[in-house]
Structure formats: structure tokens, C-alpha cells
Design a protein around this motif. Structure first.
Motif, mmCIF file in Angstrom:
data_model
loop_
_atom_site.group_PDB
_atom_site.id
_atom_site.type_symbol
_atom_site.label_atom_id
_atom_site.label_comp_id
_atom_site.label_asym_id
_atom_site.label_seq_id
_atom_site.Cartn_x
_atom_site.Cartn_y
_atom_site.Cartn_z
ATOM 1 N N TYR A 191 0.867 -1.174 0.000
ATOM 2 C CA TYR A 191 0.000 0.000 0.000
ATOM 3 C C TYR A 191 0.908 1.230 0.000
ATOM 4 O O TYR A 191 1.791 1.339 0.844
ATOM 5 N N GLY A 200 7.067 6.123 4.616
ATOM 6 C CA GLY A 200 7.394 4.817 5.191
ATOM 7 C C GLY A 200 6.279 3.782 5.108
ATOM 8 O O GLY A 200 6.449 2.640 5.531
ATOM 9 N N GLN A 201 5.150 4.175 4.545
ATOM 10 C CA GLN A 201 3.971 3.312 4.512
ATOM 11 C C GLN A 201 4.226 1.967 3.821
ATOM 12 O O GLN A 201 3.705 0.943 4.212
ATOM 13 N N THR A 203 6.748 0.045 3.648
ATOM 14 C CA THR A 203 7.877 -0.732 4.170
ATOM 15 C C THR A 203 7.702 -2.238 3.976
ATOM 16 O O THR A 203 6.623 -2.782 4.166
ATOM 17 N N SER A 205 10.045 -5.036 5.624
ATOM 18 C CA SER A 205 11.203 -5.233 6.501
ATOM 19 C C SER A 205 12.101 -4.001 6.549
ATOM 20 O O SER A 205 13.326 -4.111 6.587
ATOM 21 N N GLY A 206 11.491 -2.824 6.531
ATOM 22 C CA GLY A 206 12.259 -1.596 6.713
ATOM 23 C C GLY A 206 12.723 -0.947 5.421
ATOM 24 O O GLY A 206 13.116 0.216 5.426
ATOM 25 N N LEU A 207 12.736 -1.703 4.333
ATOM 26 C CA LEU A 207 13.047 -1.081 3.051
ATOM 27 C C LEU A 207 11.749 -0.500 2.501
ATOM 28 O O LEU A 207 10.690 -1.109 2.624
ATOM 29 N N ARG A 208 11.857 0.705 1.948
ATOM 30 C CA ARG A 208 10.664 1.354 1.405
ATOM 31 C C ARG A 208 10.530 0.928 -0.053
ATOM 32 O O ARG A 208 11.373 1.238 -0.877
ATOM 33 N N VAL A 211 11.065 3.414 -3.069
ATOM 34 C CA VAL A 211 12.375 3.952 -3.457
ATOM 35 C C VAL A 211 13.484 2.898 -3.455
ATOM 36 O O VAL A 211 14.432 2.987 -4.230
ATOM 37 N N ASP A 212 13.387 1.900 -2.568
ATOM 38 C CA ASP A 212 14.389 0.828 -2.565
ATOM 39 C C ASP A 212 14.016 -0.243 -3.592
ATOM 40 O O ASP A 212 14.841 -1.061 -3.979
ATOM 41 N N ARG A 230 3.903 -10.294 6.005
ATOM 42 C CA ARG A 230 3.030 -9.226 6.506
ATOM 43 C C ARG A 230 3.312 -7.910 5.802
ATOM 44 O O ARG A 230 4.386 -7.706 5.239
ATOM 45 N N ARG A 232 1.974 -3.429 5.977
ATOM 46 C CA ARG A 232 1.255 -2.424 6.753
ATOM 47 C C ARG A 232 0.036 -1.954 5.975
ATOM 48 O O ARG A 232 0.124 -1.676 4.790
ATOM 49 N N GLY A 236 -1.319 1.706 8.998
ATOM 50 C CA GLY A 236 -0.030 1.295 9.540
ATOM 51 C C GLY A 236 -0.098 -0.010 10.317
ATOM 52 O O GLY A 236 0.929 -0.571 10.688
ATOM 53 N N ARG A 237 -1.320 -0.488 10.551
ATOM 54 C CA ARG A 237 -1.485 -1.752 11.275
ATOM 55 C C ARG A 237 -0.967 -2.911 10.413
ATOM 56 O O ARG A 237 -1.150 -2.932 9.206
ATOM 57 N N TRP A 238 -0.316 -3.870 11.050
ATOM 58 C CA TRP A 238 0.164 -5.039 10.320
ATOM 59 C C TRP A 238 -1.005 -5.879 9.855
ATOM 60 O O TRP A 238 -1.956 -6.101 10.604
ATOM 61 N N LEU B 18 9.717 8.420 7.365
ATOM 62 C CA LEU B 18 10.256 7.075 7.659
ATOM 63 C C LEU B 18 9.325 6.313 8.603
ATOM 64 O O LEU B 18 9.059 5.141 8.429
ATOM 65 N N TYR B 20 8.349 4.209 10.802
ATOM 66 C CA TYR B 20 8.184 2.923 11.486
ATOM 67 C C TYR B 20 9.517 2.349 11.970
ATOM 68 O O TYR B 20 10.550 2.535 11.323
ATOM 69 N N GLU B 22 10.908 -0.541 11.882
ATOM 70 C CA GLU B 22 11.722 -1.396 10.997
ATOM 71 C C GLU B 22 12.459 -0.550 9.956
ATOM 72 O O GLU B 22 13.536 -0.935 9.481
ATOM 73 N N VAL B 23 11.884 0.616 9.601
ATOM 74 C CA VAL B 23 12.585 1.516 8.673
ATOM 75 C C VAL B 23 13.793 2.128 9.391
ATOM 76 O O VAL B 23 14.880 2.259 8.822
ATOM 77 N N ALA B 26 16.538 -0.302 9.303
ATOM 78 C CA ALA B 26 17.169 -0.378 7.972
ATOM 79 C C ALA B 26 18.124 0.803 7.781
ATOM 80 O O ALA B 26 19.200 0.639 7.199
ATOM 81 N N GLN B 74 -1.789 3.467 13.537
ATOM 82 C CA GLN B 74 -2.358 2.241 14.068
ATOM 83 C C GLN B 74 -2.736 2.509 15.529
ATOM 84 O O GLN B 74 -2.434 3.569 16.071
ATOM 85 N N SER B 271 16.789 6.298 -2.001
ATOM 86 C CA SER B 271 16.830 4.938 -1.466
ATOM 87 C C SER B 271 17.463 4.986 -0.079
ATOM 88 O O SER B 271 18.019 6.018 0.327
#
Lengths: 241, 313
Positions: A191, A200-201, A203, A205-208, A211-212, A230, A232, A236-238, B18, B20, B22-23, B26, B74, B271
Motif C-alpha cells: 500500500y 514509510g507506509q 515498508t 522489513s524496513g526497506l521502502r 524507493v528501494d 506481513r 502495513r 499502519g497496522r500489520w 520514515l 516505522y 523497521e525503517v 534499515a 495504528q 533509497s
């Protein structure tokens, strides 16, 4: 880059899927995406299937409205965004359902592609005739209406120089179990809100993803345990995949 | 006043950027020179925020960004689960919070306190979902309501409390009320406006929320002035936010009085490795400017050096 384009043709691909052609071509790398805007209805990411077109499956109010556009109607485009595919040698292009749409531009710009396509029925297998003119095509459908009866993973592994996989995340996870991580690229969907790396929506595992990605090498997924697990939601809820 | 914990490098992200944990991890793994990370603003209940589009991006360098996310969040329960799992290597965690009234602010502060090194109180988000009835707009405008909010938050946590101000307010009066109510520092500040952008092709407002907060280079002189004036008046810890894209921007904010520097819009389109590289370049530039002196010597120096009387608050 933001611009407004006019629809010049609405092509029915299947009972659920249409391709909308615009009056302008967009310069992009295969795998990059556009944010498509319909005033008052929203803005969502789509990969170009043609330099001047997107292929859309109906899955809600936004895509209902998008696939109902007629020649002369206007829509907004923002992009191209994200990182696409690196140059791929002798690729096997592996697409499930509307994920096949993502692979069309890549196919046209690849040397000696082969195609592994899957869907529930023959109607989900987009561009079948066109792809046959570009290289060997193998198909699996769940109801057996085209190609082998079964799942796309039944057609794997195949020999190729590299692999590009696009489809439902569970399908991609299944493909990954039999494909080499160093030569395979996966198109991740999340999403998206800003789509430019700020919020950051999207994400994984932390990579966006905006852009990543959205294209990630299999080796990278080794460190992305959220892939196939999983994502978000809009708040933002998992939620589970 | 509770002193802020040491945050080194003194660079952080801005809330809503950013977002969250986990971001943040990273970014840490990519070697970002951020000594702390700020969460999205945590609200009292799950909220979707505005429909897309939520941003209008600059078309050429130097143009502002407009955003109207309108505080999606959330639930606090889900944030608790998320933050309990968060293990940052070295960086500090700043939890941004909001509420519809002071009781909600207090409640969210109490729940987030165990996870936070600092609580940042979002008093000035200019965005809302069309038709939404919220006090968020007026809280940041009114010293009495802002003081009440900070009082409730102060009562709910022993962690340092930062009141993040809106540039769209009589911010010195608001800040005075917040400091009186027990704030340990100020955030200078939130986005400006909100502003508007219209698409000439369709003839319609681009943002689904119609208007959006203004950030990026256009915001810098406004929030730099806020930083300068707040430092002159209160001499308290200040987080400078708004248009920080280079080491020069960071040094300016520090000279004006900011002891922490928040980066936001500058991450646009970058990135993780590119964004991490930007933070390192900013920090290296600041260090080169310092020439071996501690960063603290820079903070507020514009006030100590002879300055024209007219520049003083």
C-alpha cells in the motif's frame, strides 16, 4: 514529474481487465511505476504495460472507475517512480495473473525472453499471442483452460540466464523456493501513500518499496522476513499476507 | 527541566517521515548518521488519514512539498507491540504523540512512555481529513490548550517532553505556556500553512485533503526564525525542523539555537543507502565546520556573537 493525460483507447483484455492507452508516451525503465490519479477517487501505483498504457484489473471502486474511462477522459500521472530491473540476460519472465502486465515492457526490452505464465483461467493470461511472437511461452491455469492444468510453480524450475517474477506474493514465495536468489528479481507490492520514500507506509522489513524497490533481487529478500508474511495497512497496522 | 539524553550525531528524522521502527533499523544498518529516530505521531485510536493523493511533490528543485497525510496511525496497542519488538543499535527513540484533547494526549503519553527516550508532543499538524471535527488545529494555536496538553503529558511520563510547535501560531506565547506546564524543550516546528495546489489539467485541487502542510526549502527561513526566537526567549533544548538538506542548513539551525536537527523532505526520492549517505554528508560537513570543537559550542552561537539589534527577538 506530474502530468495529465487523455485516454485515447480502452481495450478490454478480459472480463476483469482493461488496458487504457494515453495520448502520450512516458519514458521509464521496466519495473518502475506511476501513481495514477483520479480526482476524488484516489491515487494508486501501476506499472506501465505500454509506453503509453496501463493494464488494470478491477478490484474495487478505484479500478472500477479507472477501467470505465472513455476516450477523451483525463487522468493524472506521477512518475516514473522507484527502481526497475537491471539489464537481464536471457530472462525467464514469470507472471501470475495481472502481474503479467508488469512483464510486457520488460519482455520487449529483453534479449531472448521466455515466458512462464499462470492464472486461474485462460482469460487471465494476458498478451498470450504477442508473447508467443517474442519467445517460448509456457502456461499453467488452475482450471486447465489454457496450457497445463495446475499452478505456475508446476512449470518450474526452467533453465534461463535470469528470472523476473511478478504476481501474488504467495506465488512469488513459492517460486523463490526453486529459483536462484542471485539471478532472480521480484516485484513487491505494498500500500503506497507518498510513493517517494517519505512516509514509510510501503515498508517491507524496513526497506521502502517505493524507493528501494519495487524490484528486489532474491538475495535481498533473504534479509526481508516480512516478504510473504506481513504488510502495513492504510493505518499502519500489520496485516498478514 | 529534565535534560535530554545524549543524541549523537545530533541528527534525527522528522515525525511522519520514515515513520516505522523497521525503517529506522534499515537506516541504522545502512550506516545513517542519525542519532535518534522519531516515530509517526501515535494517536489515541486507529485512524486511516486522508485518501490519496497525500503529497504534491516539487517539480523543480527548491519548490516546497505539500502533504496532507492527516495523521494516520495504528492503535496504541499495535504501537506497543511494534515498539516492544524494536531494538535500535545505538540510536535513541523519540515517540511523537497526538490526541483530540488533553486527556487523550495524556493517555497516549502514558502508554508510549516505556518505549521512548523522549516524548515529542505534536501540537501543530495543520492537516485533517475533510469534515473531521478535531481540536488538533486549535490546540497548537492556543496557549491555554497547549499548556493544558503539556500539563497532562508531564503528569503521564517522567521522560523528557518536547512541545512541537506550529509556525502557524503565536508560537512564543504557545511555547511560554508549554514551558510553564513542564515541557523540557521545543520542536521548531511543524509544517507551514496549510497551502494549496491545483492541477491545471483537471482543474481540481490535487490533494484529497484539499490543503496540505508546506515543507522543504520554503519552510526553512520560517522555522529557523522560530528556532532563533525560542532560543532567545527560553534558552531551552530545541529541535530544529524544516528544509534541512545540507550541512549549511544544519549549521544555521544550530547557530540559531537548535541542539537537535530533524531531516524530512530531503529524503524525497532517496533509497535507503542514498538517504543514509545524505545524513553522513550533512554530519561530516557540520564536523568540518566545527574544526574539532564540540557541537554544543555551535548551539545558539548566533545569539552570543555580536548581532544586529534588529535580528533579536
Amino acid at each position: 514529474m506530474r502530468e495529465s493525460v487523455r485516454v485515447i483507447r480502452n481495450l478490454v483484455e478480459s472480463p476483469w481487465t482493461n488496458t487504457l492507452f494515453f495520448d502520450r508516451e512516458i519514458a521509464c525503465e521496466p519495473g518502475q511505476f506511476m501513481m495514477v490519479w483520479l480526482p476524488r477517487l484516489g491515487e494508486k501505483p501501476f506499472t506501465l504495460s505500454y509506453p503509453n498504457g496501463i493494464t488494470v484489473k478491477r478490484a474495487g471502486a478505484f479500478t472500477d472507475a479507472l477501467t470505465a474511462l472513455e476516450p477523451g477522459d483525463t487522468l493524472g500521472l506521477r512518475g516514473p517512480l522507484g527502481r526497475g530491473y537491471p539489464p537481464l540476460e536471457r530472462p525467464a519472465l514469470i507472471g501470475g495473473g495481472v502481474g503479467i502486465a508488469e512483464l510486457r515492457l520488460l519482455a520487449l526490452r529483453s534479449e531472448s525472453p521466455t515466458f512462464i505464465l499462470g492464472g486461474r483461467t485462460a482469460e487471465e493470461i494476458l498478451y498470450f499471442d504477442e508473447f508467443q511472437s517474442l519467445g517460448p511461452v509456457k502456461v499453467a491455469t488452475e482450471d486447465g483452460s489454457l496450457g497445463e492444468k495446475g499452478l505456475i510453480t508446476d512449470l518450474l524450475p526452467v533453465d534461463a540466464g535470469s528470472y523476473a517474477v511478478c504476481g501474488p506474493e504467495r506465488m512469488m514465495v513459492a517460486c523463490r523456493s526453486v529459483l536462484p536468489d542471485d539471478r532472480t528479481y521480484y516485484a513487491i507490492e505494498r500500500y503506497m501513500k507518498c510513493a517517494v520514500g517519505l512516509c514509510g507506509q510501503c515498508t517491507c522489513s524496513g526497506l521502502r518499496v517505493c524507493v528501494d524497490g519495487p524490484i528486489f533481487q532474491g538475495a535481498k529478500l533473504e534479509h526481508m522476513p516480512d516478504f510473504g508474511r506481513r504488510r502495513r495497512s492504510k493505518s499502519g497496522r500489520w496485516e498478514k499476507i | 527541566m529534565t535534560a535530554l539524553p545524549e543524541i549523537s550525531p545530533p541528527l534525527i528524522n522528522a515525525s511522519g517521515i520514515l515513520s516505522y521502527p523497521e525503517v529506522f533499523r534499515a537506516f541504522e544498518a545502512s550506516g545513517a548518521a542519525l542519532g535518534g529516530y522519531v516515530t509517526k505521531s501515535v494517536g489515541p485510536a486507529e485512524k486511516m488519514g486522508n485518501e490519496n493523493p497525500v503529497v504534491v511533490c516539487p517539480e523543480v528543485e527548491g519548490q516546497p512539498l505539500l502533504n496532507s497525510l492527516a495523521l494516520p496511525t495504528q492503535s496504541p496497542e499495535d504501537w506497543e507491540t511494534d515498539l516492544a519488538e524494536t531494538r535500535l543499535e545505538n540510536a535513541r527513540l523519540i515517540v511523537s504523540i497526538y490526541g483530540g484533547d488533553s486527556a487523550e494526549f495524556g493517555e497516549v503519553a502514558a502508554r508510549m512512555s516505556p518505549f521512548a527516550d523522549i516524548i515529542e508532543v505534536n501540537l501543530g499538524c495543520p492537516n485533517k481529513v475533510p469534515g473531521e471535527v478535531t481540536l488538533m488545529e486549535s490546540i497548537g494555536q492556543r496557549p491555554d490548550l497547549s499548556g493544558e496538553v503539556i500539563g497532562r503529558v508531564r503528569g503521564a511520563t517522567k521522560k523528557p517532553v518536547i512541545a512541537k510547535l506550529s509556525p502557524n501560531s503565536d508560537y512564543l506565547a504557545v511555547a511560554a505556556a508549554c514551558m510553564d506546564a513542564g515541557a523540557d524543550g521545543l520542536g521548531c516546528g511543524n509544517t507551514l500553512g496549510p497551502g494549496l495546489a491545483i492541477d491545471t489539467g483537471t482543474g481540481k485541487a490535487i490533494l484529497a485533503g484539499v490543503t496540505g502542510g508546506i515543507s522543504g526549502p520554503a519552510l526553512k527561513p520560517v522555522n529557523l526564525r522560530m528556532t532563533y526566537e525560542c532560543y532567545a526567549r527560553f534558552g531551552c533544548p530545541i529541535i530544529g525542523y524544516g528544509g534541512i538538506e545540507s550541512w549549511e542548513d544544519a549549521v544555521e539551525y544550530a547557530l540559531a539555537g537548535a541542539c537537535l536537527l530533524g531531516i524530512g523532505t530531503a529524503f524525497l526520492g532517496k533509497s535507503t543507502s542514498e538517504a543514509a549517505g545524505l545524513t553522513r554528508r550533512i554530519w561530516e560537513g557540520v564536523q568540518a565546520y566545527l574544526g574539532g570543537a564540540p557541537f554544543s559550542e555551535l548551539v545558539g552561537r548566533a545569539h552570543r556573537e555580536p548581532a544586529p539589534e534588529s535580528a533579536r527577538a
